[in-house]
Structures are given as C-alpha cells and as structure tokens.
Enzyme design. Structure first.
Site, PDB file in Angstrom:
ATOM      1  N   TYR A  45     -11.255   4.395  14.229  1.00 47.68           N
ATOM      2  CA  TYR A  45     -10.266   4.641  13.249  1.00 47.68           C
ATOM      3  C   TYR A  45     -10.091   6.306  13.031  1.00 47.68           C
ATOM      4  O   TYR A  45      -9.111   6.812  13.165  1.00 47.68           O
ATOM      5  CB  TYR A  45     -10.911   4.067  11.798  1.00 47.68           C
ATOM      6  CG  TYR A  45      -9.958   4.635  10.733  1.00 47.68           C
ATOM      7  CD1 TYR A  45      -8.461   4.075  10.668  1.00 47.68           C
ATOM      8  CD2 TYR A  45     -10.257   5.428   9.892  1.00 47.68           C
ATOM      9  CE1 TYR A  45      -7.690   4.236   9.576  1.00 47.68           C
ATOM     10  CE2 TYR A  45      -9.311   5.876   8.838  1.00 47.68           C
ATOM     11  CZ  TYR A  45      -8.144   5.124   8.696  1.00 47.68           C
ATOM     12  OH  TYR A  45      -7.231   5.555   7.570  1.00 47.68           O
ATOM     13  N   LYS A  70      -6.923   8.764  13.993  1.00 46.36           N
ATOM     14  CA  LYS A  70      -6.265   9.488  13.087  1.00 46.36           C
ATOM     15  C   LYS A  70      -6.532  10.948  13.355  1.00 46.36           C
ATOM     16  O   LYS A  70      -5.493  11.783  12.774  1.00 46.36           O
ATOM     17  CB  LYS A  70      -6.992   9.293  11.710  1.00 46.36           C
ATOM     18  CG  LYS A  70      -6.705   7.915  11.185  1.00 46.36           C
ATOM     19  CD  LYS A  70      -5.111   7.684  10.666  1.00 46.36           C
ATOM     20  CE  LYS A  70      -4.849   6.414  10.316  1.00 46.36           C
ATOM     21  NZ  LYS A  70      -3.688   6.280   9.748  1.00 46.36           N
ATOM     22  N   THR A 109      -5.702   1.074  -1.872  1.00 45.19           N
ATOM     23  CA  THR A 109      -4.717   0.174  -1.146  1.00 45.19           C
ATOM     24  C   THR A 109      -5.272  -1.151  -0.557  1.00 45.19           C
ATOM     25  O   THR A 109      -6.699  -1.289  -0.619  1.00 45.19           O
ATOM     26  CB  THR A 109      -3.913   0.659   0.089  1.00 45.19           C
ATOM     27  OG1 THR A 109      -5.084   1.066   1.064  1.00 45.19           O
ATOM     28  CG2 THR A 109      -3.352   2.088  -0.299  1.00 45.19           C
ATOM     29  N   PRO A 110      -4.594  -2.131  -0.245  1.00 46.25           N
ATOM     30  CA  PRO A 110      -5.518  -3.359   0.235  1.00 46.25           C
ATOM     31  C   PRO A 110      -5.961  -3.229   1.467  1.00 46.25           C
ATOM     32  O   PRO A 110      -7.110  -4.048   1.713  1.00 46.25           O
ATOM     33  CB  PRO A 110      -3.877  -4.451   0.608  1.00 46.25           C
ATOM     34  CG  PRO A 110      -2.998  -3.768  -0.408  1.00 46.25           C
ATOM     35  CD  PRO A 110      -3.109  -2.381  -0.452  1.00 46.25           C
ATOM     36  N   ASN A 135       3.644   5.311   9.228  1.00 48.23           N
ATOM     37  CA  ASN A 135       2.520   4.701   8.398  1.00 48.23           C
ATOM     38  C   ASN A 135       1.784   3.718   8.679  1.00 48.23           C
ATOM     39  O   ASN A 135       0.564   3.684   8.295  1.00 48.23           O
ATOM     40  CB  ASN A 135       3.226   4.538   6.786  1.00 48.23           C
ATOM     41  CG  ASN A 135       2.264   3.950   5.927  1.00 48.23           C
ATOM     42  OD1 ASN A 135       1.553   4.655   5.236  1.00 48.23           O
ATOM     43  ND2 ASN A 135       2.523   2.518   5.669  1.00 48.23           N
ATOM     44  N   GLY A 184       0.644  -1.216  -0.230  1.00 47.67           N
ATOM     45  CA  GLY A 184       0.156   0.013   0.035  1.00 47.67           C
ATOM     46  C   GLY A 184       0.933   1.277  -0.176  1.00 47.67           C
ATOM     47  O   GLY A 184       1.701   1.605  -0.926  1.00 47.67           O
ATOM     48  N   ILE A 185       0.275   2.292   0.771  1.00 47.62           N
ATOM     49  CA  ILE A 185       0.972   3.673   0.861  1.00 47.62           C
ATOM     50  C   ILE A 185       2.516   3.344   1.445  1.00 47.62           C
ATOM     51  O   ILE A 185       3.405   3.952   0.753  1.00 47.62           O
ATOM     52  CB  ILE A 185       0.055   4.436   1.661  1.00 47.62           C
ATOM     53  CG1 ILE A 185      -1.112   4.835   0.780  1.00 47.62           C
ATOM     54  CG2 ILE A 185       0.947   5.691   1.907  1.00 47.62           C
ATOM     55  CD1 ILE A 185      -1.881   5.475   2.100  1.00 47.62           C
TER      56      ILE A 185
END
Length: 261
Positions: free
Chosen positions: A151, A155, A188-189, A80, A16-17
């Site tokens: 989440y 964040k 992304t995954p 990340n 991913g990222i």
C-alpha cells in the site's frame, strides 16, 4: 458553485472519500460520473445523488477504453479508487512475508489504476487544452509502513507520477493540472477490517490516531473540500503539488502540555 459547467469522473465513488467528493462536486455545480466496481452500491448512490454511474474496474485497461469511447471529454478527473490489501483478510503485507500475488494486486488497483486514469484524463482534456486531475494518494505514500508495504509503495508511486503528469502537460502547453492529495486516517469503510465491530473498536480507533496531534480521525468531507478547491479555477496556478490532510501528523512530534498549561 465553483464547478458550475464542469464535468467530472470520480473512480471508487460508491463509498467513503469518493462518495464525499462526488457529493461536494455536485453541490459546487459539476456534472458527475460516479464509477465503481460495486454496481449495486454505485447505482444506488448515483441515484440518491442524482448523477450518472458507470461500472469501472480501474485495473482493467479495456474498461478505460470503453469509458473513453463513452465519455470522450471531461474537465475533472479524480483517481480515488484504491485498496489496502486487507479487504478480504488480514494477510501479510510486510516486506519479508508478503506474497508477490498480493503485492501485485494492490499495485494493480492503486498504481496501474491511477496511471490509466491519468492517461484517460489527458486524452479527454487535451482537445480543450485545460482540466484538473486529482490523484488520491495517502500519508502512507510519504513515509514507510512496515505492515502495509505494498500500500505504501503504491501510494508513494502515485505521488511521484502526479508530478510527472503535471510536468508533461505543462511541457505540451496545456493547462491541464495534476496534483495529489494525501489523507491520513480518514474514517471510511476501508478502515472497518482493522477497527473491528466489537467492544475493542473504540480502543482500536484511539490507538490508530494516538500519534496524531489532533487526536481524531479525519472525515471524508474534509478531503472533498480540498479536492473541490483543486478542481476549481481558484487553483489555476497549482500543479505538481501535494496536499497532506493528516491532523498534523507529518508536522512533527506533538508535545503534550503540562497539567494546567
């Protein structure tokens, strides 16, 4: 080669990222240590890219202590690694029904992992007196997400902690910069459990970006480009800032043009 001669640690770099950032940093001349919990994928990706790999559970303080002993000095830290809480199953993460255990599990990786990563980075950079810390937050850290409250909360905390780190380092007289990056829907995954693999996948993708003015998912390479700039000396006067990569989502409502306009 904006990062020539600089060393970087990237967490959650196996896919991913994180993987895109590792690839971009290497292209820019940095030496990269890619870290992850998934040793099979991590070692394969590091071998493919031609960089070093370390196993690192970002929620485990002892793992960070081991990394500090092994890699005591770096120039760039990218925090990340992150989870949504939906990796294993679509459990409840709304404010009414979320289990405390599930809430804490998300914060342990996303928030505790970023705190520990910033602490490690400061200690690894302060002797030299300079460096760049990049924390990957989310568009969800700037708005409420009812179905993913843990989440969003984690964040949002990363966003604020990045500013605290930036101010602390400046107060110490160090040129250690800390900024946060806030991607929205990046393909992304991490999205796979929500998108599905059946005939409904295209419809699900369209639904997730229906409110995005640019009407598409972002690409990991587009996040990596911002990170490369923030890690470089070009960003020498940027600290405590946040960078949103969301296709215009937070700019406001996108007015649909009339036919023929």
């Amino acid at each position: 080669m904006r990062l020539n001669g600089k060393s970087a640690v990237i967490t959650g770099g196996a896919r991913g990222i994180g993987l895109a950032i590792a690839r971009r940093f290497l292209d820019e001349g940095a030496s990269v240590i890619l870290t992850d919990k998934d040793d099979d994928c991590g070692t394969d990706m590091a071998s493919t890219l031609g960089c070093d790999y370390r196993n690192l559970d970002v929620a485990d303080e002892s793992a960070w202590s081991a990394l500090e002993r092994d890699v005591p000095a770096i120039d760039i830290m990218v925090n990340n690694a992150g989870v949504t809480g939906f990796e294993e199953s679509m459990v409840s993460h709304d404010p009414e029904n979320a289990a405390l255990e599930d809430w804490r599990a998300v914060h342990a990786v996303n928030l505790d992992g970023t705190f520990l990563g910033c602490r490690y980075a400061i200690r690894a950079m302060k002797a030299k007196g300079e460096g760049a810390i990049i924390n990957i937050s989310s568009r969800s850290g700037m708005v409420g997400i009812p179905a993913a409250a843990a989440y969003a909360s984690s964040k949002a905390a990363i966003r604020n902690h990045s500013k605290s780190v930036a101010l602390y380092c400046a107060q110490q007289g160090w040129n250690i910069r800390c900024n946060s990056v806030h991607p929205a829907a990046i393909l992304t995954p991490m999205w796979e459990p929500m998108l599905g693999s059946g005939p409904e996948r295209d419809a699900n993708k369209a639904a997730f970006v229906s409110d995005t003015p640019m009407k598409r998912f972002g690409e990991p390479e587009e996040v990596a480009a911002i990170c490369a700039m923030l890690a470089s000396d070009e960003a020498a006067y940027i600290t405590g800032s946040e960078f949103t990569i969301d296709g215009g989502l937070l700019a406001g409502s996108a007015a649909s043009p009339k036919q023929g306009d």
